[in-house]
Design an enzyme around this catalytic site. Structure first.
Site, mmCIF file in Angstrom:
data_model
loop_
_atom_site.group_PDB
_atom_site.id
_atom_site.type_symbol
_atom_site.label_atom_id
_atom_site.label_comp_id
_atom_site.label_asym_id
_atom_site.label_seq_id
_atom_site.Cartn_x
_atom_site.Cartn_y
_atom_site.Cartn_z
ATOM 1 C CB SER A 136 2.113 6.323 -1.720
ATOM 2 O OG SER A 136 2.606 7.181 -0.687
ATOM 3 C CE1 TYR B 43 1.773 10.923 -4.872
ATOM 4 C CE2 TYR B 43 1.418 10.242 -2.595
ATOM 5 C CZ TYR B 43 2.142 10.174 -3.773
ATOM 6 O OH TYR B 43 3.225 9.316 -3.858
#
Ligand code: NAD
Length: 276
Positions: A158, A171
């Protein structure tokens, strides 16, 4: 968009660039994973789908992907938080395809909360699915890639594998960890024809993001359009979501011999977000 992207991929790579290759793509019943699976099948690879969802819907996707592309497509419901389930999925994939050439670690989950209130159980779950699963799947497939002198490992990290945002401690930590794991696997695999790269998307329009838009609209009491413009696309200079077709095209490219020297990279596909 899909048709234009498909036509471009066909003309860039030829329709069967990955003929004879087989791929496991985790979290491919939805969103980015499904887009990557579609692109790989279109390029001629046999595909093992994985993820959660309605069994009848998944079977429909599997059958259509196989028929439209004339490739073998299987499905395994392995829970990526279970190392044992991952090993069993690999055994089934090897039994069916003969070998695994391509691994795409894509399954991922999210939880957004300030650090002081972040539930420990969510931290553990995010680490297991977003980071440890990639280690277990690479470990279970690496040996046979090494023996055959070809392997492609693609980790869907990401932009949050490169930069941070508040309230996403687990995350961001897991995705930074995944970028680190990618570099180690790249170094270990370099002499054996194995490449490992991380794709670092900015915001991509998928069910994961759809859910966050609804949640944020509710919690801030603002309209969906405002959430999209002022929260999601605020830092994405292109001012549009990236697409699953773009993730699929890059993944197919990374599996070609033209990409053999691209390894250990964390490639942003984020409309310029991390250029800030
Ligand atoms: P999604 O929710 O649409 O899809 C997630 C997939 O993972 C689904 O197939 C789901 O069934 C599967 N999954 C979830 N938990 C699982 C588990 N324990 N075992 C097996 N499968 C499991 O999400 P998405 O947006 O397509 O995200 C895919 C990946 O891309 C994730 O790793 C996510 O972090 C990453 N990513 C997404 C975006 C975005 O904007 N959508 C941006 C950057 C990175």
């Amino acid at each position: 968009m899909l048709k234009a992207a498909d036509a471009e991929i066909d003309s860039m790579f030829g329709r069967r660039t990955l003929e004879g290759r087989s791929a496991i793509i985790t979290g491919s019943t939805s969103g980015i994973g499904l887009g990557i699976a579609q692109a790989m099948a279109r390029a001629g690879a046999a595909v093992m789908l994985n993820g959660f969802g309605d069994p009848a819907e998944i079977e429909g996707q599997r059958a259509a992907m196989a028929e439209e592309n004339d490739v073998d497509v299987a499905f395994d419901s392995a829970d990526m938080s279970s190392p044992e389930a991952i090993r069993m999925m690999v055994a089934r994939a090897v039994a069916r395809f003969g070998q695994i050439d391509i691994v795409v670690n894509n399954a991922g989950i999210q939880h957004v909360a300030p650090i002081g209130e972040f539930p420990a159980a969510r931290w553990d779950a995010i680490m297991a699915v977003n980071l440890s699963a990639a280690f277990h799947l690479v470990q279970a497939t690496y040996g046979q890639m090494q023996a055959r002198g070809y392997g492609r490992i693609i980790n869907v990290a990401s932009a949050h594998g490169l930069v941070a945002s508040p309230f996403k401690s687990a995350y961001v930590a897991a995705k930074h960890g995944l970028v680190g794991l990618t570099k180690v696997v790249a170094l270990e695999g370099a002499e054996f024809g194995i490449t490992a790269n991380a794709i670092c998307p900015g915001y991509v329009w998928t069910p994961l993001v759809e859910q966050q838009i609804d949640d944020q609209a509710k919690s801030h009491g603002i309209a969906r359009d405002a959430v999209i413009r002022d929260v999601f696309l605020k830092n994405q200079p292109t001012k549009r979501f990236a697409t699953v077709e773009e993730m699929g095209a890059l993944s197919v490219f990374l599996c070609t011999s033209a990409a053999a020297s691209i390894t250990g990279a964390a490639i942003p596909v984020d409309g310029g977000w991390t250029a800030h």
